[in-house]
Design a protein around this motif. Sequence first.
Motif, PDB file in Angstrom:
ATOM      1  N   MET A 170       6.796  48.729  51.006  1.00 12.28           N
ATOM      2  CA  MET A 170       6.726  48.691  49.648  1.00 12.28           C
ATOM      3  C   MET A 170       7.185  47.427  48.876  1.00 12.28           C
ATOM      4  N   GLN A 171       6.446  47.100  47.993  1.00 13.55           N
ATOM      5  CA  GLN A 171       6.573  45.725  47.001  1.00 13.55           C
ATOM      6  C   GLN A 171       7.680  46.129  46.220  1.00 13.55           C
ATOM      7  N   TRP A 172       7.365  47.314  45.634  1.00 18.28           N
ATOM      8  CA  TRP A 172       8.305  47.693  44.387  1.00 18.28           C
ATOM      9  C   TRP A 172       8.723  49.232  44.888  1.00 18.28           C
ATOM     10  N   ASP A 173      10.143  49.367  44.963  1.00 16.92           N
ATOM     11  CA  ASP A 173      10.681  50.488  45.347  1.00 16.92           C
ATOM     12  C   ASP A 173      10.779  51.534  44.470  1.00 16.92           C
ATOM     13  N   MET A 174      11.493  52.781  44.717  1.00 16.61           N
ATOM     14  CA  MET A 174      10.928  53.864  43.732  1.00 16.61           C
ATOM     15  C   MET A 174      12.032  53.660  42.578  1.00 16.61           C
ATOM     16  N   HIS A 175      13.167  53.203  42.454  1.00 16.91           N
ATOM     17  CA  HIS A 175      13.826  52.920  41.434  1.00 16.91           C
ATOM     18  C   HIS A 175      13.250  51.949  40.290  1.00 16.91           C
ATOM     19  N   TYR A 176      12.510  50.894  40.916  1.00 18.62           N
ATOM     20  CA  TYR A 176      11.602  49.809  40.135  1.00 18.62           C
ATOM     21  C   TYR A 176      10.513  50.672  39.270  1.00 18.62           C
ATOM     22  N   LEU A 177       9.952  51.524  40.236  1.00 24.75           N
ATOM     23  CA  LEU A 177       8.755  52.126  39.705  1.00 24.75           C
ATOM     24  C   LEU A 177       9.066  53.118  38.425  1.00 24.75           C
ATOM     25  N   VAL A 178      10.265  53.769  38.625  1.00 24.31           N
ATOM     26  CA  VAL A 178      10.788  54.617  37.310  1.00 24.31           C
ATOM     27  C   VAL A 178      10.879  53.889  36.510  1.00 24.31           C
ATOM     28  N   ALA A 179      11.996  52.876  36.476  1.00 24.71           N
ATOM     29  CA  ALA A 179      12.240  51.895  35.405  1.00 24.71           C
ATOM     30  C   ALA A 179      11.116  51.298  34.497  1.00 24.71           C
ATOM     31  N   ASP A 180      10.162  50.904  35.571  1.00 26.31           N
ATOM     32  CA  ASP A 180       8.901  50.148  34.755  1.00 26.31           C
ATOM     33  C   ASP A 180       7.938  51.213  33.747  1.00 26.31           C
ATOM     34  N   ILE A 181       7.768  52.307  34.370  1.00 25.91           N
ATOM     35  CA  ILE A 181       7.197  53.287  33.485  1.00 25.91           C
ATOM     36  C   ILE A 181       8.016  53.760  32.336  1.00 25.91           C
ATOM     37  N   ALA A 182       9.186  53.952  32.439  1.00 26.82           N
ATOM     38  CA  ALA A 182      10.108  54.317  31.554  1.00 26.82           C
ATOM     39  C   ALA A 182      10.491  53.526  30.241  1.00 26.82           C
ATOM     40  N   ARG A 183       9.721  52.177  30.713  1.00 26.01           N
ATOM     41  CA  ARG A 183      10.007  51.112  29.300  1.00 26.01           C
ATOM     42  C   ARG A 183       9.166  51.644  28.196  1.00 26.01           C
TER      43      ARG A 183
END
Length: 281
Positions: free
Chosen positions: A187-200
């Motif tokens: 995966m290019q973007w891991d689980m933590h990155y995805l959560v933080a990205d959406i939560a912006r």
Amino acid sequence: MTEYRRILLDGAVVEVVRDGDQLRAADGRAVELESAVHLPPVEPSKIIAVHLNHRSRVDEFQATLPPAPTYFHKPTSSLNAHNGAVVRPEGCKWLNYEGEVAIVIGRTCRNIAPADAKDHIRGYTIANDYGLHDFRDTDAGSMLRVKGSDTLCPLGPGLVTDWDFHGRTLITRVNGEVRQHGSTDEMQWDMHYLVADIARTITLYPGDVLLSGTPANSRPVQPGDVVEVEVDGLGVLRNHIVNGPTAVRTDVGAQPTESEEVRSTALGGDWEFRGIRPPRR
């Protein structure tokens, strides 16, 4: 790790804990694992899915990843459960499986750093992000009917807490034959990155679900097929495909199509990503 499941127990919706081959309720009642009637393990207010994320999928489409992930939405009416039937509407033929890991939010989440995302995740489950590509010609932008039609979001069988997502294998089987074989490490973007990205900009509430992407080799399945997605430490999510009893209405809206784009995307071609391929050397 603890695995929670939601089942129908004596006619009521009950959250249970897996104990070997049994599922136990807080009041002491128990049911055998294989005989339980499963429900989706969570009740999300929203389901958000990432497009390209696994490198094998990127290579399959001869695409390049964008500088940041892009997303689409699956309505909660698309939810389905372990052992549930996935309905391919009459008149449609391009229904594809996509085995994935699903992130489940545990605490209200807004404007956090990736390093803090783990504190807002309750756990993980398995998803199969089915796509009805017959509607790709009209819904390619939103993916609403492609990915959001009824039954197209099975989750389960349970929600596992304290699961380390690193180095986990994901396998999708159709009628016992391996069709997808990938790893969370691609995966290019891991689980933590995805959560933080959406939560912006989007508040995530407890129970909300993020789908983290699928590896290569998503392909069409047919009524009668049994599809299983297995992820290390999360178990096996099993569903079967059935034909819808009625056809999509023809007196309203866009109709299913079978264009080059539909066929190419469903069969692993590069149509969807033409124009963003890396330059040939």
